[in-house]
Design an enzyme around this catalytic site. Structure first.
Site: not given
Length: 355
Positions: A206, A247-249
């Protein structure tokens, strides 16, 4: 203490009645005394307003007309505004400053400031804080205690970071942000590539960041994951409650609010000025249009393309026995559907025979 007239002038409200009464604080309609202000933002509480002992009431034009007509006291004092709740909040901020803790500039002896970190002279770094190499803490920003600021993190001016917040490497925070205790900014997103032949889940590094704009507030014990390749972004003016998972992005548009226990899966784009109720769930890779409203407990499994829509997926509360009956019906819907199709076909055949 300010007078009601002074508050009216300061916040551009229309004063009706006497304005010389001094105000000590704000209070609910049913608890306010003759030195306090109260507000009415919901017509359901008009009777409480009629009986309130408050020195003055913050009301809308419509509520002012109603109260004037029905109140026994025709000389009552009102602050009249288009948005009583917002005016209450602004005045409450003024009173809250009088009792807020004072954080003097300086670095506590127990704090660790690594070589290469930059801390503004007017910043406050409290006990047991850690500011890593390359990090920057802006003017008048406050790290209350036991805050971890990772390598190359940027914190803007006038930030308030409460105890036990962790901000991982490379993240960027704008000005006037408030981050409450226990929140983690920049933890790894949940990214794993399945290689079932090898019997493992392969971790995807990440390497993105979390980039947070200005005037953002994030509640306690919330997690905002860093992006896998691109950044996770929270734009200006967003308000995020306790126990939220970003969460990511994910990209949260400006002025959007997200209530507690909500989970937003990876690569979701949330538009501007959206309102997301508590315990909602948003599946990954979806787009939520500007000004969308999502009721608490709703699960979103497809994109919302048209701005300004209100979505709800919660089944209304019922007594348990009634819920069981409805659940039994739901289980048989496929059979009912087939029976209806069969009946439609029979009707069509009978109609055709008559012709």
């Amino acid at each position: 203490m300010p007078s009601i007239a002074e508050l009216a002038e300061r916040y551009s409200a229309r004063l009706a009645g006497k304005g010389d009464q001094l105000v000590s604080s704000l209070a609910p309609l049913t608890q306010a005394n003759q030195s306090q202000l109260a507000f009415l933002a919901n017509p359901l509480y008009r009777n409480d307003a009629l009986n309130s002992q408050a020195a003055g009431l913050i009301v809308s034009e419509a509520d002012h007309e109603f109260l004037q007509e029905h109140s026994a006291d025709k000389n009552r004092t009102y602050l009249i505004t288009k948005n009583p709740y917002a005016l209450f909040a602004r005045i409450a901020q003024e009173f809250a400053k009088l009792t807020a803790p004072t954080y003097l500039p300086g670095i506590h002896p127990s704090a660790v400031i690594e070589a290469g970190a930059t801390v503004a002279p007017s910043a406050h770094i409290g006990p047991l804080c850690h500011v890593a190499k390359g990090a920057k803490v802006g003017e008048r920003s406050v790290l209350v205690s036991q805050v971890h600021v990772g390598p190359n993190v940027t914190i803007g001016t006038d930030a308030l970071i409460y105890s036990n917040v962790s901000i991982y490497q490379d993240c960027q925070l704008g000005d006037r942000n408030i981050i409450h205790s226990g929140t983690v900014i920049g933890s790894d997103g949940f990214g794993f590539a399945p290689d079932l032949a090898a019997g493992e889940w392969v971790k995807v590094p990440q390497t993105g960041r979390v980039v947070i704009g200005h005037d953002v507030e994030i509640g306690s014990n919330t997690s905002v994951d860093r992006g896998a390749l691109a950044d996770t972004r929270i734009d200006d003016g967003c308000k995020i409650d306790n126990l939220v998972q970003i969460a990511h992005n994910v990209h949260v548009g400006a002025l959007s609010v997200i209530a507690g226990n909500t989970a937003v899966a990876g690569s979701v784009t949330i538009g501007k000025m959206c309102m997301i109720g508590g315990s909602s769930s948003i599946a990954g890779h979806l787009n939520i249009a500007d000004r969308s409203t999502i009721s608490g407990g709703t699960t979103i499994i497809r994109s919302i393309d048209e701005p300004g829509q209100h979505f709800t997926s919660i089944f209304p509360m019922l007594p348990h026995a009634d819920w069981e009956k409805n659940a039994a019906i739901l289980r048989g819907l496929d059979k009912m559907r087939q029976k209806i199709k069969d009946l439609e076909k029979q009707i069509q055949n009978i109609t055709a025979d008559k012709k």
